[in-house]
Write a protein that holds these residues in place. Structure first.
Motif, PDB file in Angstrom:
ATOM      1  N   HIS A 110      75.322  13.530  -7.448  1.00 51.36           N
ATOM      2  CA  HIS A 110      74.755  13.277  -9.022  1.00 51.36           C
ATOM      3  C   HIS A 110      73.623  13.619  -8.972  1.00 51.36           C
ATOM      4  CE1 HIS A 110      75.505  11.569 -12.857  1.00 51.36           C
ATOM      5  NE2 HIS A 110      74.487  10.690 -12.614  1.00 51.36           N
TER       6      HIS A 110
ATOM      7  N   LEU B 104      68.509  10.709 -16.099  1.00 50.83           N
ATOM      8  CA  LEU B 104      69.958  10.753 -15.666  1.00 50.83           C
ATOM      9  C   LEU B 104      70.962  10.460 -16.810  1.00 50.83           C
ATOM     10  CD1 LEU B 104      69.453   8.067 -12.624  1.00 50.83           C
ATOM     11  CD2 LEU B 104      70.181  10.387 -12.524  1.00 50.83           C
TER      12      LEU B 104
ATOM     13  N   THR C 122      75.676  11.663 -17.234  1.00 49.57           N
ATOM     14  CA  THR C 122      76.565  12.355 -16.642  1.00 49.57           C
ATOM     15  C   THR C 122      77.293  13.518 -17.572  1.00 49.57           C
ATOM     16  OG1 THR C 122      77.333  10.391 -15.679  1.00 49.57           O
ATOM     17  CG2 THR C 122      79.014  12.169 -15.781  1.00 49.57           C
TER      18      THR C 122
ATOM     19  N   ASN D 286      78.011   5.868 -12.597  1.00 51.41           N
ATOM     20  CA  ASN D 286      77.419   6.974 -11.406  1.00 51.41           C
ATOM     21  C   ASN D 286      75.813   6.787 -11.980  1.00 51.41           C
ATOM     22  OD1 ASN D 286      79.692   7.435 -10.630  1.00 51.41           O
ATOM     23  ND2 ASN D 286      80.016   9.330 -11.476  1.00 51.41           N
ATOM     24  N   ASP D 287      75.439   7.142 -13.273  1.00 47.58           N
ATOM     25  CA  ASP D 287      73.937   7.139 -13.720  1.00 47.58           C
ATOM     26  C   ASP D 287      73.074   5.782 -13.226  1.00 47.58           C
ATOM     27  OD1 ASP D 287      74.116   9.652 -14.963  1.00 47.58           O
ATOM     28  OD2 ASP D 287      75.534   8.425 -16.378  1.00 47.58           O
TER      29      ASP D 287
END
Length: 93
Positions: free
Chosen positions: A55, A70, A72, A81-82
């Motif tokens: 990522h 950030l 996705t 995930n961010d």
């Protein structure tokens, strides 16, 4: 593919990374350093955790300032995930 977060989930997760701000479909953080060398050294610290997570942040270096963004990309917005990556980045000095 990671699931997009709802607006409520984004606001809840944003409280866990207070130096980051939600801007549309991204979260951003501005870090300021003594000079250019320190800013680049910080960016170099991001390589290993970003590669390990698969990522990668969008980065902008302007002399002693580093802006980290950030999102996705393949999901089209913010995912867990961010926020996990933001937390890792925030723990670096």
């Amino acid at each position: 593919m990671a699931e997009l977060l709802s607006a409520t989930e984004i606001q809840q997760m944003a409280t866990q990374v207070p130096e980051w701000s939600v801007e549309g479909k991204t979260i951003k953080c501005l870090k300021t350093f003594k000079g250019f060398v320190e800013a680049v050294a910080f960016v170099n610290q991001l390589v290993e955790p970003a590669e390990a997570a698969g990522h990668h942040p969008d980065l902008e270096i302007s002399y002693n300032k580093v802006t980290i963004t950030l999102t996705t990309h393949d999901a089209g917005g913010l995912t867990k995930n961010d926020f996990a990556m933001a937390d890792k980045i925030s723990s670096l000095s």
